[in-house]
Scaffold this motif. Structure first.
Motif, mmCIF file in Angstrom:
data_model
loop_
_atom_site.group_PDB
_atom_site.id
_atom_site.type_symbol
_atom_site.label_atom_id
_atom_site.label_comp_id
_atom_site.label_asym_id
_atom_site.label_seq_id
_atom_site.Cartn_x
_atom_site.Cartn_y
_atom_site.Cartn_z
ATOM 1 N N GLY A 7 42.956 2.390 -31.542
ATOM 2 C CA GLY A 7 43.537 2.919 -30.632
ATOM 3 C C GLY A 7 45.753 2.106 -30.488
ATOM 4 O O GLY A 7 46.187 2.767 -29.264
ATOM 5 N N SER A 8 45.938 1.707 -31.335
ATOM 6 C CA SER A 8 46.986 1.159 -31.368
ATOM 7 C C SER A 8 48.404 1.481 -31.895
ATOM 8 O O SER A 8 49.426 0.811 -30.971
ATOM 9 N N GLY A 9 48.239 3.239 -32.421
ATOM 10 C CA GLY A 9 49.294 3.619 -33.227
ATOM 11 C C GLY A 9 48.918 4.133 -34.506
ATOM 12 O O GLY A 9 50.057 4.434 -35.264
ATOM 13 N N LYS A 10 48.385 3.161 -34.843
ATOM 14 C CA LYS A 10 48.191 3.095 -36.710
ATOM 15 C C LYS A 10 48.094 4.308 -37.221
ATOM 16 O O LYS A 10 48.737 5.128 -38.556
ATOM 17 N N SER A 11 47.284 5.479 -37.386
ATOM 18 C CA SER A 11 47.234 6.963 -37.356
ATOM 19 C C SER A 11 48.145 8.078 -37.374
ATOM 20 O O SER A 11 48.692 8.036 -37.840
ATOM 21 N N THR A 12 49.060 7.753 -35.628
ATOM 22 C CA THR A 12 49.878 8.267 -35.934
ATOM 23 C C THR A 12 51.250 7.553 -36.459
ATOM 24 O O THR A 12 52.102 8.383 -36.607
#
Ligand code: ADP
Length: 228
Positions: free
Chosen positions: A43-48
């Motif tokens: 949920g930290s934003g890696k995939s985004t």
């Protein structure tokens, strides 16, 4: 010798989904042939970050340049040509086409680029060999193991000679032995072809295959010196 220019670079990336700030001013850069692991909690934003860098998701703010060209200045057709011609993708589950054999799956990107069936098949089988799965060439994805499927997916991602390989948890569904094997083959193949790799993972042992690690936390990136 001066270090080579970044191949792909991003500054100040922001992306919100409703009230969720997935990216909050993220910076990133990768040089040709470099393998960068993107670590961080779920949920930290890696995939985004990966999706924005690959031109799949459009950021709300910030700039992304690929070989000096700004992605935001490109139209959809130009961005999709870039994805098809210069980028390769591997996801957690291979996402192979179940109706096609493994060789046909690997040949597919070449066929879509206009390569003849004969030449595409020859190259596909050669790539299956590089990933040590030539024996599954004639089988359908439903009849092979998860580790074999990921190796076929890596072959399919690299068969067109992309300059950047985006890999999002490529070993996330594999046991540790198969995961290590896929990572070794993936990074060896990428280094052989001088492709840069953006590798999203939450596993330190997967990140160990990279040249450099960065950590995403609350939508921001911080570089982490490799602990020897
Ligand atoms: P990671 O890859 O580190 O697990 P993500 O980039 O998937 O993180 O997600 C970052 C945040 O954005 C999370 O809170 C997630 O729920 C949210 N998010 C990601 N994609 C979407 C989406 N398509 N719609 C709504 N929220 C999303």
């Amino acid at each position: 010798m001066t270090p080579p220019e970044p191949l792909l670079a991003a500054t100040g990336l922001r992306k919100s989904y409703g009230s969720t700030q997935a990216l909050d001013g993220a910076d990133f850069s990768i040089r040709p042939g470099e393998v960068v692991a993107v670590l961080g909690p779920s949920g930290s934003g890696k995939s985004t970050l990966l999706h924005c860098l690959a031109g799949i998701v459009v950021a709300d703010a910030g700039t992304i340049t690929y070989r000096g060209r700004e992605l935001s200045a490109m139209n959809d057709a130009q961005r999709s040509a870039l994805r098809r011609g210069e980028f390769g993708f591997v996801f957690q589950f291979g996402q192979l086409v179940p109706e096609l054999t493994c060789a046909e799956n690997v040949a597919l990107p070449l066929r879509l680029n206009g390569t003849s069936r004969k030449e595409a098949t020859r190259t596909a089988v050669e790539w299956l060999g590089r990933l040590e799965v030539e024996d599954v060439a004639g089988r359908r994805p439903g009849g092979i193991s998860g580790g074999q499927g990921q190796r076929v997916a890596v072959a399919r991602a690299l068969v067109t000679g992309p300059r950047v390989l985006f890999a999002d948890e490529p070993t996330g569904a594999l046991d540790s032995l198969n995961g290590e094997r896929v990572m070794r083959l993936l990074t060896d193949a990428a280094r052989d072809t001088d492709a840069a790799v953006v590798l999203v993972t939450h596993e330190a042992r997967v990140a160990a295959y990279s040249d450099r690690e960065i950590v995403v936390r609350d939508g921001r990136v911080r570089d982490m010196a490799r602990v020897a």
